[in-house]
Scaffold this active site. Structure first.
Site, PDB file in Angstrom:
ATOM      1  N   CYS A  65      -7.687   1.289  -0.296  1.00  0.00           N
ATOM      2  CA  CYS A  65      -7.986   1.027   0.737  1.00  0.00           C
ATOM      3  C   CYS A  65      -8.246   2.156   1.764  1.00  0.00           C
ATOM      4  CB  CYS A  65      -6.862   0.451   1.659  1.00  0.00           C
ATOM      5  SG  CYS A  65      -5.485   1.147   2.196  1.00  0.00           S
ATOM      6  N   HIS A  98       8.853  11.228 -11.503  1.00  0.00           N
ATOM      7  CA  HIS A  98      10.129  11.499 -11.180  1.00  0.00           C
ATOM      8  C   HIS A  98      10.513  10.039 -10.464  1.00  0.00           C
ATOM      9  CE1 HIS A  98      10.019  15.806 -10.053  1.00  0.00           C
ATOM     10  NE2 HIS A  98       9.508  15.592 -11.331  1.00  0.00           N
TER      11      HIS A  98
END
Length: 150
Positions: A65, A98
Site C-alpha cells: 500500500c 526471528h
C-alpha cells in the site's frame, strides 16, 4: 513455494514489478483477484491474501500500500497471520527468521529495495532457535486464548 500478492491502488506498480521479478526466479505467484480502482481499500487486499496464505501450506504473502502500515495492521487482524512492515532486507530477514512472519507489507520503496527485501523474505528459513520459537508460541497461544488469562 507459492507467493500471494495484493496491493491497493497505491501499490499496483511495484506489485507488477515484483510479480514479474518473482516469476523470473521460478516462483509461483498469484495476484489477488480483487479489482484495483482509485477508491479501493487496503483491508480488502490484506484479508484476501492472508486467507490464501493460511489455506496453502508453506505459502507466503506480500502486501503493498502507500507506506505498508495500514495494510500490515489489517493483515495482523487475520488469526494465524504474522505480518511485518519491512523497510530493508535486514527487516525482512528478522521478520521471517526471528518472528516467523508469513506475510510482509511494503510501501514507498524503490523497485530495487523492494526486490532486495523480497529476495531476503522468500529465501530466509523459518525460525529454529528456541528463543524465537518460544516467543512465537506465546503469541499464538494468546491469539487462540484471548479470553483467558495470559
Amino acid at each position: 513455494m507459492k507467493i500471494f500478492m495484493g496491493a491497493d491502488h497505491q501499490g499496483v506498480e511495484i506489485r507488477n514489478v515484483l510479480e514479474e521479478y518473482l516469476k523470473e526466479k521460478g516462483l509461483e505467484v498469484e495476484i489477488s483477484n480483487i479489482p484495483n480502482h482509485p477508491l479501493d481499500d487496503y483491508p480488502d487486499f490484506a484479508f484476501d491474501v492472508c486467507k490464501k496464505v493460511l489455506d496453502n501450506a508453506n505459502a507466503l504473502g506480500i502486501l503493498i500500500c502507500g507506506n505498508g502500515i495500514g495494510i500490515s495492521i489489517a493483515a495482523n487482524k487475520v488469526k494465524g497471520i504474522r505480518c511485518a512492515r519491512v523497510l530493508n532486507s535486514d527487516d525482512a530477514f528478522k521478520a521471517r527468521n526471528h518472528n516467523g512472519a508469513n506475510v510482509i507489507a511494503l510501501g514507498g520503496l524503490s523497485d530495487e529495495t523492494a526486490k532486495e527485501i523480497v529476495d531476503m523474505f522468500v529465501t530466509t528459513k523459518n525460525p529454529s532457535e528456541e528463543r524465537h520459537l518460544k516467543r512465537i508460541n506465546k503469541i499464538s497461544f494468546y491469539e487462540s486464548n484471548e479470553d483467558s488469562e495470559y
